[in-house]
Scaffold this motif. Structure first.
Motif, PDB file in Angstrom:
ATOM      1  N   LYS A  32       2.189   1.856  -3.534  1.00 64.92           N
ATOM      2  CA  LYS A  32       1.115   2.267  -4.434  1.00 64.92           C
ATOM      3  C   LYS A  32       0.684   3.702  -4.156  1.00 64.92           C
ATOM      4  N   ALA A  33       0.596   4.074  -2.884  1.00 64.88           N
ATOM      5  CA  ALA A  33       0.186   5.439  -2.531  1.00 64.88           C
ATOM      6  C   ALA A  33       1.227   6.461  -2.980  1.00 64.88           C
ATOM      7  N   ARG A  34       2.483   6.120  -2.860  1.00 70.24           N
ATOM      8  CA  ARG A  34       3.547   7.075  -3.192  1.00 70.24           C
ATOM      9  C   ARG A  34       3.860   7.127  -4.676  1.00 70.24           C
ATOM     10  N   PHE A  35       3.867   5.967  -5.328  1.00 69.20           N
ATOM     11  CA  PHE A  35       4.346   5.892  -6.714  1.00 69.20           C
ATOM     12  C   PHE A  35       3.276   5.483  -7.725  1.00 69.20           C
ATOM     13  N   GLY A  36       2.126   5.007  -7.279  1.00 76.05           N
ATOM     14  CA  GLY A  36       1.082   4.566  -8.199  1.00 76.05           C
ATOM     15  C   GLY A  36       1.291   3.169  -8.737  1.00 76.05           C
ATOM     16  N   GLY A  37       2.337   2.514  -8.299  1.00 72.02           N
ATOM     17  CA  GLY A  37       2.654   1.166  -8.744  1.00 72.02           C
ATOM     18  C   GLY A  37       3.525   0.471  -7.715  1.00 72.02           C
ATOM     19  N   GLU A  38       3.984  -0.705  -8.092  1.00 69.15           N
ATOM     20  CA  GLU A  38       4.747  -1.530  -7.165  1.00 69.15           C
ATOM     21  C   GLU A  38       6.144  -1.800  -7.711  1.00 69.15           C
ATOM     22  N   ALA A  50       0.812  -1.229   0.000  1.00 72.84           N
ATOM     23  CA  ALA A  50       0.000   0.000   0.000  1.00 72.84           C
ATOM     24  C   ALA A  50       0.842   1.273   0.000  1.00 72.84           C
ATOM     25  N   ARG A  51       1.951   1.285   0.745  1.00 72.05           N
ATOM     26  CA  ARG A  51       2.780   2.503   0.781  1.00 72.05           C
ATOM     27  C   ARG A  51       3.401   2.788  -0.582  1.00 72.05           C
TER      28      ARG A  51
END
Length: 162
Positions: free
Chosen positions: A105-111, A102-103
C-alpha cells in the motif's frame, strides 16, 4: 472497452457488470482517472504492473472501489497471474502480506495478490473472490489488463532503459 457501470442491489456504488472485461491502462485512465486521487492510485498501479512485467507476469486483474462509481476510492485491489513469473525476479513486496500488506500500500497505493492463492475468509481464489461484491454478495465484474503488451507499460519500460 470498459462497459458502463451497473447498479447492484445492496451495493453502495455502481459496479462493473459481471464478467472479466479486457482493457488497456490507457482505457482505465480515461474511465477512472477523473480526479487527483484516482490518478495517484493509477500511477501506483502502473508502477506495480511494471515491476510485475519485469518478473515475467503477463496479466493483472483490477478490482476494488477504484473500478466502481465511488468518487474517492481508498485504494485498488489487483491480482496477478503467476504463470511465467520468475520468482528470482519478483520484487519481494509482492509476497509480503504482513501488517495488512502495508508495504504494498505504501509503495503502490493498492494491493496485489497472486490470482491463484485463496482468500482466507471466502475460501475462493482471488480471481474468483474479486468477482463477488462484498456488501451484497452479488456477482460483479473486474478488469483484465494484458500488461506484457500494454502500451503504457511498454512506454514506461522504454523510458526506464534510456
Amino acid at each position: 472497452m470498459i462497459p458502463a457501470l451497473v447498479s447492484l442491489s445492496g451495493s453502495p456504488w455502481d459496479v462493473l457488470p459481471s464478467g472479466i472485461h479486457p482493457a488497456s491502462l490507457d482505457e482505465i485512465q480515461i474511465a477512472y482517472g477523473y480526479n487527483e486521487r484516482r490518478r495517484t492510485l493509477l500511477s501506483g498501479l502502473v508502477d506495480g504492473a511494471t515491476a510485475l512485467v519485469r518478473a515475467g507476469c503477463s496479466k493483472i486483474y483490477l478490482d476494488g472501489s477504484f473500478v466502481t462509481a465511488k468518487p474517492i476510492p481508498g485504494d485498488y485491489d489487483a491480482c496477478w497471474d503467476p504463470a511465467g513469473v520468475l520468482s528470482s525476479l519478483l520484487d519481494p513486496v509482492f509476497t509480503d502480506f504482513s501488517d495488512g500488506r502495508a508495504r504494498q500500500k505504501a509503495r503502490f497505493g493498492g494491493e496485489f495478490f497472486p490470482s491463484s492463492i485463496v482468500e482466507a475468509g471466502s475460501g475462493r481464489a482471488f480471481l474468483d473472490f474479486f468477482q463477488v461484491e462484498k456488501h451484497s454478495g452479488g456477482k460483479k465484474g473486474i478488469i483484465e489488463v494484458s500488461i506484457m503488451t500494454d502500451a503504457t507499460i511498454l512506454r514506461r519500460l522504454a523510458h526506464d532503459i534510456q
